[in-house]
Write an enzyme that holds these catalytic residues in place. Structure first.
Site, PDB file in Angstrom:
ATOM      1  N   CYS A 107     -75.922   0.102  65.273  1.00  0.00           N
ATOM      2  CA  CYS A 107     -76.006   1.298  66.115  1.00  0.00           C
ATOM      3  C   CYS A 107     -77.444   1.561  66.545  1.00  0.00           C
ATOM      4  O   CYS A 107     -77.823   2.703  66.829  1.00  0.00           O
ATOM      5  CB  CYS A 107     -75.465   2.536  65.392  1.00  0.00           C
ATOM      6  SG  CYS A 107     -73.857   2.293  64.640  1.00  0.00           S
ATOM      7  N   PHE A 245     -67.887   8.592  42.713  1.00  0.00           N
ATOM      8  CA  PHE A 245     -67.697   9.230  41.409  1.00  0.00           C
ATOM      9  C   PHE A 245     -66.642  10.337  41.462  1.00  0.00           C
ATOM     10  O   PHE A 245     -66.832  11.428  40.910  1.00  0.00           O
ATOM     11  CB  PHE A 245     -69.020   9.781  40.872  1.00  0.00           C
ATOM     12  CG  PHE A 245     -70.008   8.721  40.494  1.00  0.00           C
ATOM     13  CD1 PHE A 245     -69.816   7.931  39.372  1.00  0.00           C
ATOM     14  CD2 PHE A 245     -71.139   8.493  41.275  1.00  0.00           C
ATOM     15  CE1 PHE A 245     -70.724   6.948  39.026  1.00  0.00           C
ATOM     16  CE2 PHE A 245     -72.056   7.505  40.940  1.00  0.00           C
ATOM     17  CZ  PHE A 245     -71.848   6.730  39.816  1.00  0.00           C
ATOM     18  N   ARG A 247     -64.083  11.744  39.935  1.00  0.00           N
ATOM     19  CA  ARG A 247     -63.543  11.694  38.576  1.00  0.00           C
ATOM     20  C   ARG A 247     -63.293  13.120  38.091  1.00  0.00           C
ATOM     21  O   ARG A 247     -64.170  13.975  38.211  1.00  0.00           O
ATOM     22  CB  ARG A 247     -64.505  10.988  37.625  1.00  0.00           C
ATOM     23  CG  ARG A 247     -64.837   9.553  38.042  1.00  0.00           C
ATOM     24  CD  ARG A 247     -65.880   8.935  37.152  1.00  0.00           C
ATOM     25  NE  ARG A 247     -66.216   7.577  37.577  1.00  0.00           N
ATOM     26  CZ  ARG A 247     -67.121   6.813  36.983  1.00  0.00           C
ATOM     27  NH1 ARG A 247     -67.787   7.261  35.913  1.00  0.00           N
ATOM     28  NH2 ARG A 247     -67.370   5.602  37.436  1.00  0.00           N
TER      29      ARG A 247
END
Length: 266
Positions: A107, A245, A247
């Site tokens: 880009c 992450f 979780r």
């Protein structure tokens, strides 16, 4: 010949301070060699399930095809480990055509290493989609709840294609790229529009995984693991929201956080 995805094997397990005989469920590895227009193209080591989807997704990811109509015929010979693909066009199947690395720009923003076909097939996301934190958490929980083979073997990656409210398809493989290719192939074979979809993934978000997600065309990637720095840079360049992450009830947003909105804003 139909292969199951796992098998039982006698082992010796150490538990509770002693060695004892036991059985364990072991995931299977299956080599599949792909021939395109009669020429050997690639050999993939995979989990023997949804092989047609994987081949179609892999060829699309490599830039060999754009649509399912580009495939004249596809035959899987599981007993011998071969996939035979005839295209409606001729292509250059030489190794250099699909493995030459070069330094390009993404880009126009940053200089990265790419495979030549990555530049042609990776898409800047135009997805206009938003998720609340609770939707991110629930999509990850839903994918993990369907990960039966992982629970039995601990030896596979899982990937799910989702809308904001539900899982559309879950695919499993020993190879993380294979799992993503299976989802890509599923979308192409079933004419599923991907622009407004989310990718939920069990492994870390590497640059290769992020590039694969860009080729598929999703705007948000959710992972229960970590991203790499290059993956974050690519996500910024390609307008993809990378969330890691995921979780329990927490997660980190590493790029384009504008797609993750507070509950009260919806």
């Amino acid at each position: 010949m139909i292969h199951s995805m796992s098998g039982r094997r006698a082992i010796v397990r150490f538990s509770d301070g002693r060695l004892q005989e036991a059985e364990d469920e072991i995931v299977k590895e299956f080599p599949l060699t792909i021939y395109v227009n009669g020429e050997e193209f690639a050999t993939m080591v995979c989990t023997p399930a949804q092989l047609e989807e994987m081949v179609v997704g892999f060829l699309a990811s490599e830039g060999v095809i754009l649509f399912k109509r580009d495939i004249k015929s596809l035959e899987i010979d599981e007993s011998r480990g071969f996939a035979y693909v005839e295209l409606t066009k001729q292509i250059d199947t030489s190794p250099l055509a699909y493995s030459k690395r070069f330094i390009g720009s993404c880009c126009g923003k940053s200089r990265q290493f790419y495979f030549q076909h990555d530049v042609k097939t990776a898409k800047t996301s135009m997805a206009d989609i938003h998720l609340t934190p609770s939707q991110c958490v629930e999509l990850m929980k839903s994918m993990q709840a369907e990960s039966v083979l992982f629970k039995g073997t601990g030896g596979v990656h899982n990937a799910a294609l989702c809308s904001a409210g539900e899982i559309i398809a879950v695919r499993t493989d020993i190879g993380r790229h294979n799992a993503l290719d299976k989802l890509y192939g599923y979308c192409l074979l079933n004419d599923i529009a991907i622009r407004s979809k989310i990718l939920v993934f069990s492994g870390r978000i590497s640059s290769e995984v992020l590039t694969k997600a860009a080729k598929i065309g999703v705007g948000i990637v959710l992972s229960k693991s970590a991203p790499t720095d290059l993956a974050i840079e690519l996500a910024e360049d390609l307008n993809i929201t990378a969330v890691g992450f995921v979780r329990g009830s927490s997660f980190n947003v590493y790029s384009h956080p504008e797609r993750i909105i507070e509950e009260k804003e919806r």
